[in-house]
Design an enzyme around this catalytic site. Structure first.
Site, PDB file in Angstrom:
ATOM      1  N   THR A 100       0.814  -1.210   0.000  1.00 23.78           N
ATOM      2  CA  THR A 100       0.000   0.000   0.000  1.00 23.78           C
ATOM      3  C   THR A 100       0.852   1.267   0.000  1.00 23.78           C
ATOM      4  O   THR A 100       2.011   1.247   0.420  1.00 23.78           O
ATOM      5  CB  THR A 100      -0.901  -0.020   1.265  1.00 23.78           C
ATOM      6  OG1 THR A 100      -1.444   1.276   1.477  1.00 23.78           O
ATOM      7  CG2 THR A 100      -0.116  -0.385   2.517  1.00 23.78           C
ATOM      8  N   ASP A 101       0.237   2.363  -0.434  1.00 25.68           N
ATOM      9  CA  ASP A 101       0.917   3.670  -0.370  1.00 25.68           C
ATOM     10  C   ASP A 101       1.047   4.151   1.079  1.00 25.68           C
ATOM     11  O   ASP A 101       1.827   5.059   1.377  1.00 25.68           O
ATOM     12  CB  ASP A 101       0.182   4.713  -1.224  1.00 25.68           C
ATOM     13  CG  ASP A 101      -1.299   4.877  -0.883  1.00 25.68           C
ATOM     14  OD1 ASP A 101      -1.786   4.230   0.081  1.00 25.68           O
ATOM     15  OD2 ASP A 101      -1.977   5.663  -1.574  1.00 25.68           O
ATOM     16  N   GLU A 102       0.262   3.533   1.979  1.00 23.28           N
ATOM     17  CA  GLU A 102       0.224   4.036   3.358  1.00 23.28           C
ATOM     18  C   GLU A 102       1.532   3.808   4.110  1.00 23.28           C
ATOM     19  O   GLU A 102       1.757   4.397   5.165  1.00 23.28           O
ATOM     20  CB  GLU A 102      -0.959   3.424   4.123  1.00 23.28           C
ATOM     21  CG  GLU A 102      -2.265   3.669   3.388  1.00 23.28           C
ATOM     22  CD  GLU A 102      -3.514   3.411   4.198  1.00 23.28           C
ATOM     23  OE1 GLU A 102      -3.440   3.450   5.431  1.00 23.28           O
ATOM     24  OE2 GLU A 102      -4.559   3.174   3.576  1.00 23.28           O
TER      25      GLU A 102
ATOM     26  N   TYR B 298      -1.874  -0.475  11.086  1.00 22.80           N
ATOM     27  CA  TYR B 298      -2.028  -1.156   9.788  1.00 22.80           C
ATOM     28  C   TYR B 298      -0.833  -0.852   8.891  1.00 22.80           C
ATOM     29  O   TYR B 298      -0.168  -1.774   8.386  1.00 22.80           O
ATOM     30  CB  TYR B 298      -3.327  -0.700   9.098  1.00 22.80           C
ATOM     31  CG  TYR B 298      -3.347  -1.034   7.610  1.00 22.80           C
ATOM     32  CD1 TYR B 298      -3.369  -2.353   7.164  1.00 22.80           C
ATOM     33  CD2 TYR B 298      -3.334  -0.019   6.643  1.00 22.80           C
ATOM     34  CE1 TYR B 298      -3.374  -2.661   5.794  1.00 22.80           C
ATOM     35  CE2 TYR B 298      -3.337  -0.317   5.280  1.00 22.80           C
ATOM     36  CZ  TYR B 298      -3.352  -1.637   4.867  1.00 22.80           C
ATOM     37  OH  TYR B 298      -3.349  -1.949   3.523  1.00 22.80           O
TER      38      TYR B 298
ATOM     39  N   LYS C 172       2.163  -3.326   7.427  1.00 21.38           N
ATOM     40  CA  LYS C 172       2.428  -3.523   5.995  1.00 21.38           C
ATOM     41  C   LYS C 172       3.877  -3.127   5.676  1.00 21.38           C
ATOM     42  O   LYS C 172       4.547  -3.781   4.872  1.00 21.38           O
ATOM     43  CB  LYS C 172       1.461  -2.698   5.136  1.00 21.38           C
ATOM     44  CG  LYS C 172       0.025  -3.161   5.147  1.00 21.38           C
ATOM     45  CD  LYS C 172      -0.192  -4.559   4.595  1.00 21.38           C
ATOM     46  CE  LYS C 172       0.004  -4.679   3.101  1.00 21.38           C
ATOM     47  NZ  LYS C 172      -0.361  -6.020   2.599  1.00 21.38           N
TER      48      LYS C 172
HETATM   49  P1  NAD Z   1      -9.797  -7.405   2.362  1.00 18.94           P
HETATM   50  O1  NAD Z   1      -9.803  -7.024   3.796  1.00 18.94           O
HETATM   51  O2  NAD Z   1     -11.015  -7.181   1.541  1.00 18.94           O
HETATM   52  O3  NAD Z   1      -9.430  -8.969   2.220  1.00 18.94           O
HETATM   53  C1  NAD Z   1      -8.402  -9.569   2.929  1.00 18.94           C
HETATM   54  C2  NAD Z   1      -8.508 -11.073   2.706  1.00 18.94           C
HETATM   55  O4  NAD Z   1      -7.415 -11.721   3.401  1.00 18.94           O
HETATM   56  C3  NAD Z   1      -9.802 -11.682   3.256  1.00 18.94           C
HETATM   57  O5  NAD Z   1     -10.346 -12.575   2.318  1.00 18.94           O
HETATM   58  C4  NAD Z   1      -9.359 -12.417   4.511  1.00 18.94           C
HETATM   59  O6  NAD Z   1     -10.164 -13.532   4.847  1.00 18.94           O
HETATM   60  C5  NAD Z   1      -7.942 -12.828   4.123  1.00 18.94           C
HETATM   61  N1  NAD Z   1      -7.092 -13.049   5.301  1.00 18.94           N
HETATM   62  C6  NAD Z   1      -6.937 -12.228   6.379  1.00 18.94           C
HETATM   63  N2  NAD Z   1      -6.120 -12.783   7.289  1.00 18.94           N
HETATM   64  C7  NAD Z   1      -5.729 -13.970   6.763  1.00 18.94           C
HETATM   65  C8  NAD Z   1      -4.883 -15.010   7.233  1.00 18.94           C
HETATM   66  N3  NAD Z   1      -4.274 -14.934   8.438  1.00 18.94           N
HETATM   67  N4  NAD Z   1      -4.688 -16.100   6.459  1.00 18.94           N
HETATM   68  C9  NAD Z   1      -5.305 -16.209   5.241  1.00 18.94           C
HETATM   69  N5  NAD Z   1      -6.134 -15.251   4.764  1.00 18.94           N
HETATM   70  C10 NAD Z   1      -6.345 -14.158   5.509  1.00 18.94           C
HETATM   71  O7  NAD Z   1      -8.524  -6.688   1.754  1.00 18.94           O
HETATM   72  P2  NAD Z   1      -8.321  -5.954   0.346  1.00 18.94           P
HETATM   73  O8  NAD Z   1      -8.857  -4.591   0.439  1.00 18.94           O
HETATM   74  O9  NAD Z   1      -8.751  -6.859  -0.726  1.00 18.94           O
HETATM   75  O10 NAD Z   1      -6.713  -5.828   0.344  1.00 18.94           O
HETATM   76  C11 NAD Z   1      -5.904  -6.872  -0.177  1.00 18.94           C
HETATM   77  C12 NAD Z   1      -4.449  -6.483  -0.088  1.00 18.94           C
HETATM   78  O11 NAD Z   1      -4.219  -5.246  -0.766  1.00 18.94           O
HETATM   79  C13 NAD Z   1      -3.925  -6.273   1.337  1.00 18.94           C
HETATM   80  O12 NAD Z   1      -2.636  -6.794   1.429  1.00 18.94           O
HETATM   81  C14 NAD Z   1      -3.922  -4.750   1.490  1.00 18.94           C
HETATM   82  O13 NAD Z   1      -2.942  -4.347   2.431  1.00 18.94           O
HETATM   83  C15 NAD Z   1      -3.557  -4.327   0.083  1.00 18.94           C
HETATM   84  N6  NAD Z   1      -4.024  -2.985  -0.321  1.00 18.94           N
HETATM   85  C16 NAD Z   1      -5.346  -2.642  -0.163  1.00 18.94           C
HETATM   86  C17 NAD Z   1      -5.778  -1.402  -0.630  1.00 18.94           C
HETATM   87  C18 NAD Z   1      -7.247  -1.012  -0.552  1.00 18.94           C
HETATM   88  O14 NAD Z   1      -7.590   0.116  -0.933  1.00 18.94           O
HETATM   89  N7  NAD Z   1      -8.137  -1.889  -0.131  1.00 18.94           N
HETATM   90  C19 NAD Z   1      -4.873  -0.515  -1.228  1.00 18.94           C
HETATM   91  C20 NAD Z   1      -3.521  -0.908  -1.358  1.00 18.94           C
HETATM   92  C21 NAD Z   1      -3.123  -2.149  -0.909  1.00 18.94           C
HETATM   93  P1  TYD Z   2     -10.648   4.082   4.225  1.00 18.74           P
HETATM   94  O1  TYD Z   2     -11.632   3.657   3.183  1.00 18.74           O
HETATM   95  O2  TYD Z   2     -10.743   3.490   5.586  1.00 18.74           O
HETATM   96  O3  TYD Z   2      -9.207   3.839   3.584  1.00 18.74           O
HETATM   97  P2  TYD Z   2      -7.742   4.314   4.138  1.00 18.74           P
HETATM   98  O4  TYD Z   2      -7.873   4.759   5.530  1.00 18.74           O
HETATM   99  O5  TYD Z   2      -6.978   3.061   4.010  1.00 18.74           O
HETATM  100  O6  TYD Z   2      -7.312   5.397   3.193  1.00 18.74           O
HETATM  101  O7  TYD Z   2     -10.721   5.649   4.378  1.00 18.74           O
HETATM  102  C1  TYD Z   2     -10.530   6.523   3.285  1.00 18.74           C
HETATM  103  C2  TYD Z   2     -10.596   7.944   3.791  1.00 18.74           C
HETATM  104  O8  TYD Z   2     -11.923   8.216   4.225  1.00 18.74           O
HETATM  105  C3  TYD Z   2      -9.704   8.204   4.986  1.00 18.74           C
HETATM  106  O9  TYD Z   2      -9.171   9.522   4.888  1.00 18.74           O
HETATM  107  C4  TYD Z   2     -10.652   8.127   6.180  1.00 18.74           C
HETATM  108  C5  TYD Z   2     -11.968   8.604   5.604  1.00 18.74           C
HETATM  109  N1  TYD Z   2     -13.197   8.011   6.169  1.00 18.74           N
HETATM  110  C6  TYD Z   2     -14.255   8.834   6.610  1.00 18.74           C
HETATM  111  O10 TYD Z   2     -14.153  10.068   6.544  1.00 18.74           O
HETATM  112  N2  TYD Z   2     -15.365   8.234   7.101  1.00 18.74           N
HETATM  113  C7  TYD Z   2     -15.507   6.886   7.202  1.00 18.74           C
HETATM  114  O11 TYD Z   2     -16.561   6.385   7.680  1.00 18.74           O
HETATM  115  C8  TYD Z   2     -14.430   6.042   6.736  1.00 18.74           C
HETATM  116  C9  TYD Z   2     -14.526   4.541   6.826  1.00 18.74           C
HETATM  117  C10 TYD Z   2     -13.298   6.643   6.223  1.00 18.74           C
END
Ligand code: NAD
Ligand code: TYD
Length: 350
Positions: A131-133, A156, A160
């Site tokens: 992630t960018d975070e 988080y 990561k």
């Molecule tokens: P999500 O929370 O929707 O899904 C996570 C999945 O991992 C779930 O299916 C869960 O059951 C599985 N999981 C969790 N713990 C586990 C374990 N111990 N063993 C096996 N499986 C396990 O997540 P997402 O939003 O699809 O994100 C996927 C990946 O992308 C993550 O690594 C996250 O850090 C990264 N990422 C997410 C975003 C975003 O915007 N959502 C952006 C950049 C990177």
């Molecule tokens: P989120 O979807 O949790 O992603 P991330 O924190 O990983 O960027 O949140 C996106 C942005 O939206 C973040 O700045 C927090 C804000 N946010 C709200 O303002 N209200 C909400 O209920 C949630 C879940 C997030």
């Protein structure tokens, strides 16, 4: 890559990646989806895949924190490549209780790396999704580049960051063939309704308050999930081994503008019962602790080296996403009521 292990494939982004691999990409091997099915894992996200691709798609319910289970899967399916999505992913949950994040994101990644290290001669690639975070927060200007020092703010992002460092260290120390991608905020179908966009869409449909943290001026860069899947596959196929690639949507938005856009789009599709504009539902609430102000990715490397660029604009992607949530009420209701957990219990136990 003939036997590709995808971890976390029942989550939002992992399920999109598997669907993309099987139905749209030029990948013609087997996908083994390993997921422990936490609250964020829902096999329904891949409905129909096991029937349609019965000789190419396999699901194993297992935890990346269980090294023995990992070894069994590597052996049983002759795994030769890994794409690692599995993680605990919600910042607010990590603030309330970091321990699951440390366990899955750090120890789980370590276990996977060890499984790969013990059969290095058989593994052609370990791709790590990040992630960018990990970089912390930007001010009004500038971008994160692949060389920006890590400076994570939340449990988080710190977990990561640790996992990224482990993956890089295994490359330098043991010559594990790795690639890493760091991406900005994804949105699209099947996203669990705790993240900003699906939460706001569902609350706005139901006429519930739309909780915007702080001033709503924090900025995120948004990418449609299919664009992410395409980028990951491009990196896995053509990326330089040991290399790190940024993925971004080139679409920066203030949170308040995202929420207002959702309100206006929904008003134009479906007028509320009381016909009041949905913007009236916006409620400013207490800010997130350690809330990063802005993320923005420089992904020139990916564009120049691999010719990838995001295809979806935020307007079209958001419209598609809203349509998807409106047209998948069954999925929404099963997730919101918790019924999907009963289904998992019946089929997989525990
Ligand atoms: P999500 O929370 O929707 O899904 C996570 C999945 O991992 C779930 O299916 C869960 O059951 C599985 N999981 C969790 N713990 C586990 C374990 N111990 N063993 C096996 N499986 C396990 O997540 P997402 O939003 O699809 O994100 C996927 C990946 O992308 C993550 O690594 C996250 O850090 C990264 N990422 C997410 C975003 C975003 O915007 N959502 C952006 C950049 C990177
Ligand atoms: P989120 O979807 O949790 O992603 P991330 O924190 O990983 O960027 O949140 C996106 C942005 O939206 C973040 O700045 C927090 C804000 N946010 C709200 O303002 N209200 C909400 O209920 C949630 C879940 C997030």
């Amino acid at each position: 890559m003939e036997n590709l292990l995808v971890t976390g494939g029942c989550g939002f982004m992992g399920s999109d990646f598997i669907r993309y691999l099987l139905t749209e990409s030029d990948f013609n091997g087997r996908v083994i989806n390993l997921d422990t099915l936490t609250y964020a894992g829902n096999p329904e996200n891949l409905n129909g895949m096991d029937e349609r691709f019965s000789d190419r798609y396999f699901f194993v319910k297992a935890d990346i924190c269980d090294p023995k289970a990992l070894d069994r899967v590597f052996e049983e399916f002759s795994i030769d490549s890994v794409c690692h999505f599995a993680a605990e992913t919600h910042v607010d949950r990590s603030i309330m209780g970091p321990s699951a994040f440390i366990r899955t994101n750090i120890e789980g990644t370590f276990n996977l790396l060890e499984s790969v290290r013990s059969r290095l001669d058989k593994i052609s690639l370990f791709h790590h999704i990040s992630t960018d975070e990990v970089y912390g927060s930007l001010g009004e200007k500038g971008y994160f580049t692949e060389d920006t020092p890590y400076n994570p703010s939340s449990p988080y992002s710190a977990s990561k960051a640790a996992s990224d460092h482990l993956v890089s260290a295994y490359n330098r120390t043991y010559h594990l063939p790795i690639t890493i991608s760091n991406c900005s905020n994804n949105y699209g179908p099947y996203q669990f309704p705790e993240k900003l966009i699906p939460l706001m869409i569902l609350n706005a449909i139901e006429g519930k308050p739309l909780p915007v943290y702080g001033t709503g001026k924090n900025i995120r860069d948004w990418i449609y999930v299919k664009d992410h899947s395409r980028a990951v596959w491009a990196i896995m196929k053509k990326g330089e081994k040991g290399g790190k690639y940024h993925i971004g949507g080139k679409y920066e938005m203030r949170n308040i503008d995202v929420v207002e856009m959702i309100c206006d789009l929904l008003d134009s599709i479906k007028v509320k019962k009381d016909s009041a504009p949905r913007r009236n539902l916006i409620t400013f609430v207490e800010d997130r602790k350690g809330h990063d102000f802005r993320y923005a990715m420089d992904f020139t490397k990916l564009e120049n080296e691999l010719g990838w660029t995001p295809a979806e604009s935020f307007e079209t992607g958001l419209k598609k996403t809203i349509d998807w949530y409106l047209n998948h009420n069954d999925w929404v209701q099963r997730v919101k009521s918790g019924e999907y957990r009963n289904w998992i219990k019946t089929h997989y136990g525990g």
